[in-house]
Design an enzyme around this catalytic site. Sequence first.
Site, PDB file in Angstrom:
ATOM      1  CB  THR A 181      -0.907  -0.002   1.254  1.00  0.00           C
ATOM      2  OG1 THR A 181      -1.541   1.271   1.369  1.00  0.00           O
ATOM      3  CG2 THR A 181      -0.112  -0.245   2.538  1.00  0.00           C
ATOM      4  CG  ASP A 182      -1.148   5.005  -0.926  1.00  0.00           C
ATOM      5  OD1 ASP A 182      -1.693   4.355   0.000  1.00  0.00           O
ATOM      6  OD2 ASP A 182      -1.753   5.896  -1.556  1.00  0.00           O
ATOM      7  CD  GLU A 183      -3.347   3.610   4.547  1.00  0.00           C
ATOM      8  OE1 GLU A 183      -3.090   3.501   5.748  1.00  0.00           O
ATOM      9  OE2 GLU A 183      -4.491   3.583   4.080  1.00  0.00           O
TER      10      GLU A 183
ATOM     11  CE1 TYR B 139      -3.436  -2.487   5.783  1.00  0.00           C
ATOM     12  CE2 TYR B 139      -3.251  -0.145   5.221  1.00  0.00           C
ATOM     13  CZ  TYR B 139      -3.337  -1.477   4.825  1.00  0.00           C
ATOM     14  OH  TYR B 139      -3.321  -1.802   3.492  1.00  0.00           O
TER      15      TYR B 139
ATOM     16  CE  LYS C  84      -0.007  -4.489   2.996  1.00  0.00           C
ATOM     17  NZ  LYS C  84      -0.378  -5.821   2.432  1.00  0.00           N
TER      18      LYS C  84
HETATM   19  P1  NAD Z   1      -9.749  -7.113   2.100  1.00  0.00           P
HETATM   20  O1  NAD Z   1      -9.746  -6.829   3.563  1.00  0.00           O
HETATM   21  O2  NAD Z   1     -10.945  -6.820   1.291  1.00  0.00           O
HETATM   22  O3  NAD Z   1      -9.410  -8.665   1.853  1.00  0.00           O
HETATM   23  C1  NAD Z   1      -8.414  -9.334   2.558  1.00  0.00           C
HETATM   24  C2  NAD Z   1      -8.561 -10.827   2.308  1.00  0.00           C
HETATM   25  O4  NAD Z   1      -7.521 -11.506   3.040  1.00  0.00           O
HETATM   26  C3  NAD Z   1      -9.892 -11.406   2.798  1.00  0.00           C
HETATM   27  O5  NAD Z   1     -10.427 -12.275   1.830  1.00  0.00           O
HETATM   28  C4  NAD Z   1      -9.523 -12.169   4.080  1.00  0.00           C
HETATM   29  O6  NAD Z   1     -10.362 -13.281   4.328  1.00  0.00           O
HETATM   30  C5  NAD Z   1      -8.094 -12.600   3.760  1.00  0.00           C
HETATM   31  N1  NAD Z   1      -7.301 -12.804   4.982  1.00  0.00           N
HETATM   32  C6  NAD Z   1      -7.180 -11.971   6.039  1.00  0.00           C
HETATM   33  N2  NAD Z   1      -6.391 -12.523   6.994  1.00  0.00           N
HETATM   34  C7  NAD Z   1      -5.979 -13.717   6.495  1.00  0.00           C
HETATM   35  C8  NAD Z   1      -5.144 -14.732   6.983  1.00  0.00           C
HETATM   36  N3  NAD Z   1      -4.577 -14.646   8.194  1.00  0.00           N
HETATM   37  N4  NAD Z   1      -4.901 -15.821   6.208  1.00  0.00           N
HETATM   38  C9  NAD Z   1      -5.481 -15.934   4.989  1.00  0.00           C
HETATM   39  N5  NAD Z   1      -6.307 -15.001   4.481  1.00  0.00           N
HETATM   40  C10 NAD Z   1      -6.551 -13.902   5.215  1.00  0.00           C
HETATM   41  O7  NAD Z   1      -8.463  -6.369   1.539  1.00  0.00           O
HETATM   42  P2  NAD Z   1      -8.242  -5.633   0.136  1.00  0.00           P
HETATM   43  O8  NAD Z   1      -8.743  -4.259   0.233  1.00  0.00           O
HETATM   44  O9  NAD Z   1      -8.718  -6.524  -0.944  1.00  0.00           O
HETATM   45  O10 NAD Z   1      -6.638  -5.563   0.125  1.00  0.00           O
HETATM   46  C11 NAD Z   1      -5.875  -6.645  -0.399  1.00  0.00           C
HETATM   47  C12 NAD Z   1      -4.402  -6.292  -0.287  1.00  0.00           C
HETATM   48  O11 NAD Z   1      -4.135  -5.095  -1.013  1.00  0.00           O
HETATM   49  C13 NAD Z   1      -3.937  -6.033   1.141  1.00  0.00           C
HETATM   50  O12 NAD Z   1      -2.652  -6.576   1.287  1.00  0.00           O
HETATM   51  C14 NAD Z   1      -3.904  -4.516   1.252  1.00  0.00           C
HETATM   52  O13 NAD Z   1      -2.943  -4.103   2.186  1.00  0.00           O
HETATM   53  C15 NAD Z   1      -3.518  -4.134  -0.160  1.00  0.00           C
HETATM   54  N6  NAD Z   1      -4.008  -2.817  -0.611  1.00  0.00           N
HETATM   55  C16 NAD Z   1      -5.323  -2.455  -0.477  1.00  0.00           C
HETATM   56  C17 NAD Z   1      -5.764  -1.222  -0.971  1.00  0.00           C
HETATM   57  C18 NAD Z   1      -7.206  -0.788  -0.869  1.00  0.00           C
HETATM   58  O14 NAD Z   1      -7.520   0.362  -1.171  1.00  0.00           O
HETATM   59  N7  NAD Z   1      -8.134  -1.646  -0.488  1.00  0.00           N
HETATM   60  C19 NAD Z   1      -4.842  -0.365  -1.572  1.00  0.00           C
HETATM   61  C20 NAD Z   1      -3.508  -0.752  -1.686  1.00  0.00           C
HETATM   62  C21 NAD Z   1      -3.103  -1.987  -1.212  1.00  0.00           C
HETATM   63  O1  DAU Z   2      -4.149   4.051   0.489  1.00  0.00           O
HETATM   64  C1  DAU Z   2      -4.373   2.683   0.405  1.00  0.00           C
HETATM   65  C2  DAU Z   2      -5.211   2.229   1.573  1.00  0.00           C
HETATM   66  O2  DAU Z   2      -6.526   2.729   1.357  1.00  0.00           O
HETATM   67  C3  DAU Z   2      -5.238   0.717   1.746  1.00  0.00           C
HETATM   68  O3  DAU Z   2      -3.937   0.258   2.041  1.00  0.00           O
HETATM   69  C4  DAU Z   2      -6.201   0.317   2.867  1.00  0.00           C
HETATM   70  O4  DAU Z   2      -6.280  -1.098   2.953  1.00  0.00           O
HETATM   71  C5  DAU Z   2      -7.565   0.885   2.550  1.00  0.00           C
HETATM   72  O5  DAU Z   2      -8.456   0.588   3.604  1.00  0.00           O
HETATM   73  C6  DAU Z   2      -7.492   2.401   2.332  1.00  0.00           C
HETATM   74  O6  DAU Z   2      -7.200   3.079   3.581  1.00  0.00           O
HETATM   75  P1  DAU Z   2      -7.958   4.436   4.012  1.00  0.00           P
HETATM   76  O7  DAU Z   2      -7.908   4.569   5.472  1.00  0.00           O
HETATM   77  O8  DAU Z   2      -7.510   5.577   3.173  1.00  0.00           O
HETATM   78  O9  DAU Z   2      -9.470   4.055   3.513  1.00  0.00           O
HETATM   79  P2  DAU Z   2     -10.908   4.291   4.192  1.00  0.00           P
HETATM   80  O10 DAU Z   2     -11.928   3.950   3.148  1.00  0.00           O
HETATM   81  O11 DAU Z   2     -11.002   3.650   5.513  1.00  0.00           O
HETATM   82  O12 DAU Z   2     -10.933   5.859   4.405  1.00  0.00           O
HETATM   83  C7  DAU Z   2     -10.784   6.770   3.325  1.00  0.00           C
HETATM   84  C8  DAU Z   2     -10.823   8.172   3.900  1.00  0.00           C
HETATM   85  O13 DAU Z   2     -12.145   8.443   4.396  1.00  0.00           O
HETATM   86  C9  DAU Z   2      -9.897   8.378   5.093  1.00  0.00           C
HETATM   87  O14 DAU Z   2      -9.349   9.684   5.055  1.00  0.00           O
HETATM   88  C10 DAU Z   2     -10.809   8.227   6.302  1.00  0.00           C
HETATM   89  C11 DAU Z   2     -12.136   8.756   5.791  1.00  0.00           C
HETATM   90  N1  DAU Z   2     -13.340   8.132   6.384  1.00  0.00           N
HETATM   91  C12 DAU Z   2     -13.414   6.769   6.396  1.00  0.00           C
HETATM   92  C13 DAU Z   2     -14.515   6.133   6.946  1.00  0.00           C
HETATM   93  C14 DAU Z   2     -14.600   4.632   7.002  1.00  0.00           C
HETATM   94  C15 DAU Z   2     -14.366   8.917   6.860  1.00  0.00           C
HETATM   95  O15 DAU Z   2     -14.302  10.167   6.810  1.00  0.00           O
HETATM   96  N2  DAU Z   2     -15.475   8.295   7.400  1.00  0.00           N
HETATM   97  C16 DAU Z   2     -15.590   6.940   7.469  1.00  0.00           C
HETATM   98  O16 DAU Z   2     -16.619   6.431   7.995  1.00  0.00           O
END
Ligand code: NAD
Ligand code: DAU
Length: 351
Positions: free
Chosen positions: A132-134, A157, A161
């Site tokens: 992730t970019d975080e 988180y 990562k």
């Molecule tokens: P998600 O939470 O939707 O899915 C995670 C999946 O991993 C689920 O299916 C869960 O059952 C599985 N999982 C969790 N713990 C596990 C374990 N101990 N063993 C096996 N499986 C397990 O997540 P996502 O949003 O699809 O993100 C997927 C990946 O991409 C993550 O590594 C996240 O850090 C990265 N990522 C997410 C975003 C985003 O915006 N969602 C952005 C950049 C990177």
């Molecule tokens: O940048 C990549 C990341 O983006 C991934 O690595 C993470 O897995 C993914 O969850 C996401 O993280 P964020 O914290 O940015 O996403 P989230 O959707 O939780 O929140 C987006 C923005 O909105 C953040 O600034 C927090 C704000 N927010 C979020 C929620 C859930 C609110 O204002 N209200 C809310 O209820």
Amino acid sequence: MSKSILITGGAGFIGCHVIQLFVTNYPEYKIVNLDALTYAGNLENLKSVEGAQNYSFEKADIQEAEALDVIFAKHQITDVIHLAAESHVDRSISDPLAFVKTNVFGTVNLLNAAKKAWAGELDQHLFYHVSTDEVYGSLHDGGFFLETTAYDPQSPYSASKAASDHFVRAYANTYKMKIVVSNCSNNYGPNQFPEKLIPLCINNIKNMKQLPVYGKGENVRDWLFVKDHARAIDIVFHKGKAGETYNIGGFNEWKNIDIVRLLCQKMDEKLGREAGTSEKLITFVQDRAGHDHRYAIDASKIQKELGWEPSLQFDEGIDITIDWYLANEEWLDHVTSGAYQEYYKELYRTD
Ligand code: NAD
Ligand code: DAU
């Protein structure tokens, strides 16, 4: 030799789009989905491929080393694309250890299983770590994250990562494992669990519930349609240079409050409500602890070196996303029943 690819976290949001893409586009590969099916994992996301010849599912937890060894041997795994993780920042604030267990310990377990299975031929197999970019921390109002930006994670988180990224690179340096890492910005699209900002707002607008905006809604995120991330993962997997890192992002920055307003406007139109109805649901709530101000990815390396770029404009992607959630009420009802209701009440202090 044909590939047998272990994709972890394939029942989650991004993972299910990666699985669908690989199963459909590469019938010659065997695709093994390893997922523990936590609250975020849902096999309903994979209905379109569950009967495919080249797809199989293994319910397993990456925290369990023995189970991983069995799966590597059973499927003769040749490559890994690792997405499984605890992914929600708010949950990491209330339970950091769960993130250490899966994201750090689990990733090291997976590295060990791959190292053991590929002993003597580590240079012939790829371990692709999806991050992730975080990990780069929080930006002020200017500048972008580059692949060379120093790590500065700010939440439990992102710290977990970042640690997992470091372990993957350490295995490349120490054991000469062939690895690649990509760091992506915020994804949106179908199948995202409705604890994240965009699907949470879509669900709440639909049900005329409050839209909780943290702080003043001034925080900025850089949004990418999930299928464009899946395409980028495909390209990095096939064309990425071993040992390299690729940043993935849509050059698409939005303040949270502007996204929430856009969703309100679009949903008023789609639901035939009077303009302005949904905006009345916006509620400013207590800020997230340690809330990162801004993320913005410079994705020029993957564009120039691997020829990837986003295919969708945000306006189009948001329409597809809203329409998907409105058409998939049953999916939403399933994932928001039970434990999620308890989580929601606890986090937002509502009844
Ligand atoms: P998600 O939470 O939707 O899915 C995670 C999946 O991993 C689920 O299916 C869960 O059952 C599985 N999982 C969790 N713990 C596990 C374990 N101990 N063993 C096996 N499986 C397990 O997540 P996502 O949003 O699809 O993100 C997927 C990946 O991409 C993550 O590594 C996240 O850090 C990265 N990522 C997410 C975003 C985003 O915006 N969602 C952005 C950049 C990177
Ligand atoms: O940048 C990549 C990341 O983006 C991934 O690595 C993470 O897995 C993914 O969850 C996401 O993280 P964020 O914290 O940015 O996403 P989230 O959707 O939780 O929140 C987006 C923005 O909105 C953040 O600034 C927090 C704000 N927010 C979020 C929620 C859930 C609110 O204002 N209200 C809310 O209820």
